[in-house]
Design a protein around this motif. Sequence first.
Motif, PDB file in Angstrom:
ATOM      1  N   LEU A  84      42.948  39.206  26.233  1.00 29.42           N
ATOM      2  CA  LEU A  84      43.556  40.104  27.214  1.00 29.42           C
ATOM      3  C   LEU A  84      44.177  41.331  26.550  1.00 29.42           C
ATOM      4  CD1 LEU A  84      44.418  40.727  30.109  1.00 29.42           C
ATOM      5  CD2 LEU A  84      46.442  39.299  29.752  1.00 29.42           C
ATOM      6  N   ARG A  85      44.865  41.143  25.435  1.00 34.38           N
ATOM      7  CA  ARG A  85      45.510  42.267  24.778  1.00 34.38           C
ATOM      8  C   ARG A  85      44.487  43.311  24.332  1.00 34.38           C
ATOM      9  NH1 ARG A  85      50.499  42.286  22.593  1.00 34.38           N
ATOM     10  NH2 ARG A  85      50.552  40.003  22.462  1.00 34.38           N
ATOM     11  N   LYS A  86      43.419  42.822  23.725  1.00 34.22           N
ATOM     12  CA  LYS A  86      42.390  43.753  23.243  1.00 34.22           C
ATOM     13  C   LYS A  86      41.644  44.404  24.403  1.00 34.22           C
ATOM     14  CE  LYS A  86      41.678  41.351  18.829  1.00 34.22           C
ATOM     15  NZ  LYS A  86      40.709  40.623  17.956  1.00 34.22           N
ATOM     16  N   ASN A  99      34.355  45.176  22.859  1.00 32.55           N
ATOM     17  CA  ASN A  99      33.872  43.786  22.795  1.00 32.55           C
ATOM     18  C   ASN A  99      34.659  42.856  23.723  1.00 32.55           C
ATOM     19  OD1 ASN A  99      31.909  44.366  20.814  1.00 32.55           O
ATOM     20  ND2 ASN A  99      33.465  44.237  19.190  1.00 32.55           N
ATOM     21  N   GLN A 100      35.857  43.259  24.122  1.00 36.14           N
ATOM     22  CA  GLN A 100      36.693  42.410  24.974  1.00 36.14           C
ATOM     23  C   GLN A 100      36.891  43.008  26.370  1.00 36.14           C
ATOM     24  OE1 GLN A 100      37.674  39.408  23.994  1.00 36.14           O
ATOM     25  NE2 GLN A 100      36.688  39.737  22.005  1.00 36.14           N
ATOM     26  N   ASN A 101      36.802  44.327  26.488  1.00 40.16           N
ATOM     27  CA  ASN A 101      36.942  44.979  27.794  1.00 40.16           C
ATOM     28  C   ASN A 101      35.625  44.869  28.547  1.00 40.16           C
ATOM     29  OD1 ASN A 101      38.051  46.433  29.887  1.00 40.16           O
ATOM     30  ND2 ASN A 101      37.686  48.429  28.935  1.00 40.16           N
ATOM     31  N   LEU A 102      35.380  43.670  29.075  1.00 39.90           N
ATOM     32  CA  LEU A 102      34.074  43.322  29.633  1.00 39.90           C
ATOM     33  C   LEU A 102      33.851  43.990  30.982  1.00 39.90           C
ATOM     34  CD1 LEU A 102      34.149  39.503  28.832  1.00 39.90           C
ATOM     35  CD2 LEU A 102      33.190  41.349  27.439  1.00 39.90           C
ATOM     36  N   GLN A 103      32.574  44.226  31.276  1.00 40.73           N
ATOM     37  CA  GLN A 103      32.218  44.800  32.564  1.00 40.73           C
ATOM     38  C   GLN A 103      32.214  43.707  33.624  1.00 40.73           C
ATOM     39  OE1 GLN A 103      28.877  47.429  32.438  1.00 40.73           O
ATOM     40  NE2 GLN A 103      28.594  47.474  34.651  1.00 40.73           N
ATOM     41  N   LEU A 104      32.744  44.052  34.789  1.00 41.28           N
ATOM     42  CA  LEU A 104      32.872  43.081  35.865  1.00 41.28           C
ATOM     43  C   LEU A 104      31.757  43.238  36.876  1.00 41.28           C
ATOM     44  CD1 LEU A 104      36.726  43.365  36.473  1.00 41.28           C
ATOM     45  CD2 LEU A 104      35.523  41.572  35.215  1.00 41.28           C
TER      46      LEU A 104
END
Length: 802
Positions: free
Chosen positions: A511-513, A520-525
């Motif tokens: 979540l922090r990243k 790599n962590q801010n994924l597409q929804l």
Amino acid sequence: MYLSAFGQKIRYAMVCVVLVASGSVFAQAPLGLAGFVNDQQLNRSNTDRFNAQPNNLPANAGAGLVGKANSEANSANNIDGQGAEEMQQPQAQPLPNRPLSLFQRFVFENTGKLLYPFGTSALKADLKQTQAENAPVSADYEISAGDQILVRVWGAIDVNHTAVVDRDGQLTIPSVGTFPVAGVRARNLDQFLTAEISKYYKNFNLSATLGKLSGVSIYVAGQALAPGMHTVSSTSTLASVVFSVAQPGVNGSFRNVQLKRGGVTVATFDLYDLLRKGELNDDRKLRAGDVIFIGQAGARVALNVAGPSAAIFELKPSEGLSDILDISGIDRTLLRQDSVLIEGFNPDNFKAPRAVEQLSYSRALNQAALKDGDIVTLFQTRREFTNAVTLKGNVATPARYPHFEGMRIADLIPNTDALIQDSYFKKKGALVQFNKDDAERSVKDPTLKSQLNIDDSKLFNKTDQGEEGEQKIEVVEDTISNMLSQINWDYAVIERLDRQELQTRLIPFNLRKAMAGDPNQNLQLQAGDVVTVFSANDAQIPRSRQTALIKVTGEVKAPGYYQIAPGESLRDVIVKAGGLAEDAYLFGTKLTRRSIAVEQEQQKQKALEQAERMLVSAQASNAASAISAGDAANAQKQAQIQGAYLERLRKMKPEGRVVLDIKPDAQGIAELPPLALIDGDVVSIPSLPGQVAVLGSVYSQGVYAFESGNTVFDYLGLAGGAAKGADDGSIFVIRANGTVNSAQQGWLPFVSGLYGKRALPGDAIYVPEDFERVSLTKTLIDISQIFYQVGLGAAAVNAIRD
């Protein structure tokens, strides 16, 4: 006399004529649904059906309608024979049970639902058709034969009389006269009687009120639940008797109830109009001799839908699905628009006569021609959203949010404000909103406590230092640890439906990243995703990343709450508290931990179960060995003492103490064990005690001043030594650090393990009784040994002492 007998025979003959004339009505076989004729109505002649007792007739119907007619005739004769004061009132008649129709069974076999005809629930299930003495009477009510009238006249004449209108409609008032009142409306009765009596008397006042009203005899015929002759209130109307004596039967119509008078149908009543529109169309007041005819039910259609609107509906010609929905009162907003199923009969296919048709909702409303025996199934609308992403868990506003092309985690959770729950601000505001009177009420009144959600704020709960309703001093702990849940920054998850495999996939992310924009962590929804944010309580995070708040009390320079970094120990928190005070007794340092208290509580419950079994066994043994009344009384007294001891143990609350390995002469912080602390730990350092306690089977129990160099046996000597019944081989000492030394720990035979042991400040020396000679103490000591195993030994000793 002869005329009376002749009149009675004439009346009886007239009733029989009416019954014979209407006999064909009762003998008719109901025409019902094609293929749904009641098997009780098949293969019977008209005479058989008239005399038999089918399931839908009362138990006393076997006597036939003629019997009812005779009863009614006798009742009528009683008016003349016994006088108006002894007029017979209508008697209560039980309604027969309403059986299931074949169509109801058919619907149940095809849908699994037991549906009832619409309007059935409004009908009376238990009929008690008696005349209510105090029933309200309409001002338009017309006086008729058999009505009771209370007449009071004062002035020139004085009359107080209760009279009954005779069969000719005449009201006789003694000493005044006889007056024709039949047909006079209730509102005009005073005026009418005053005018009539004024023809003979002057200067008087009159008051006339209605008492018990007469009953009228009516006939119920056709497809009725209880056909036959019934006596009803003279105020009854066509609508009122449909709910009572004239209920439609299994194949009776709710929409074609006819009132026949003199062979002519004068009104047709539709029960649906009343139930759904509130309209009493064609309702008429009943008269003696009226016939209520229940017609054959029309086309019946079953509405299979979730909720109370599901029922069997009777349709009139030209009515369709839209009419059924209007009658049922169903909420059309939640109905599925793409699919309506209609199961019906296909008369052209004899081998498989049933067929199903699927239509859209709009087409079913406008084009579907429903037929007798159809089953219409409607579905509730789907809950799926076309463009929603759900955010839940430890967030400020759990909700569904609109999805857009290219949407990512950081768009859904743009900043940390989205992770601060509203309960934090509620609890924070409560810190300065304290009123003692209101707070006391809030914790003592269960209703207020529930409505105010006191358990969430935790600001006005009972504490060791105060009464219920006092503000807690330990608000710092609540502010830091309890008011704002710690976020699990390393783990959050996306739940996504795999439409190919039809299973839910879990996609974890940091979540922090993700909020920092890490690709790599801010994924597409995707539309339909469910994003869950966890707190540290939901999924325990590593201790190295937990916020640890430690409470330090006692002999330190700055007692209070201290937040420690990961890996910091007992020594570190004492340093943060300013170090040790001059009178600190390190050997007695007490560390309590909530997780240990929980574990001890669980172990205590197991120990209590074992102790209860031990007590039961001991009590049974004592009772069996009693050879006199004195022994039995002693055994009973011991049982009471043992039960009270066990109850005291049950009330003990484990404190979760962690026993620390500290030298008795420790003076500095460096001599404390390097034990890592966790959130919620409480460290208490006592002052140096100046006494040693000696308890148990000694000559003088008490607390003695500590003298350096004295041994355990020195203090036993000060207490007079072990008493006669003592077990000096089982003496034990509870040290200030929570450890226990006992006489049985010696390594030399016949030498006590306490021999030469130095007494330490704060010691509690206990001398048990000889359990071989005192069975009660033996049992209690055995129980105490059980509790030593779960770290509750000192409390068990205190319980014995009490």
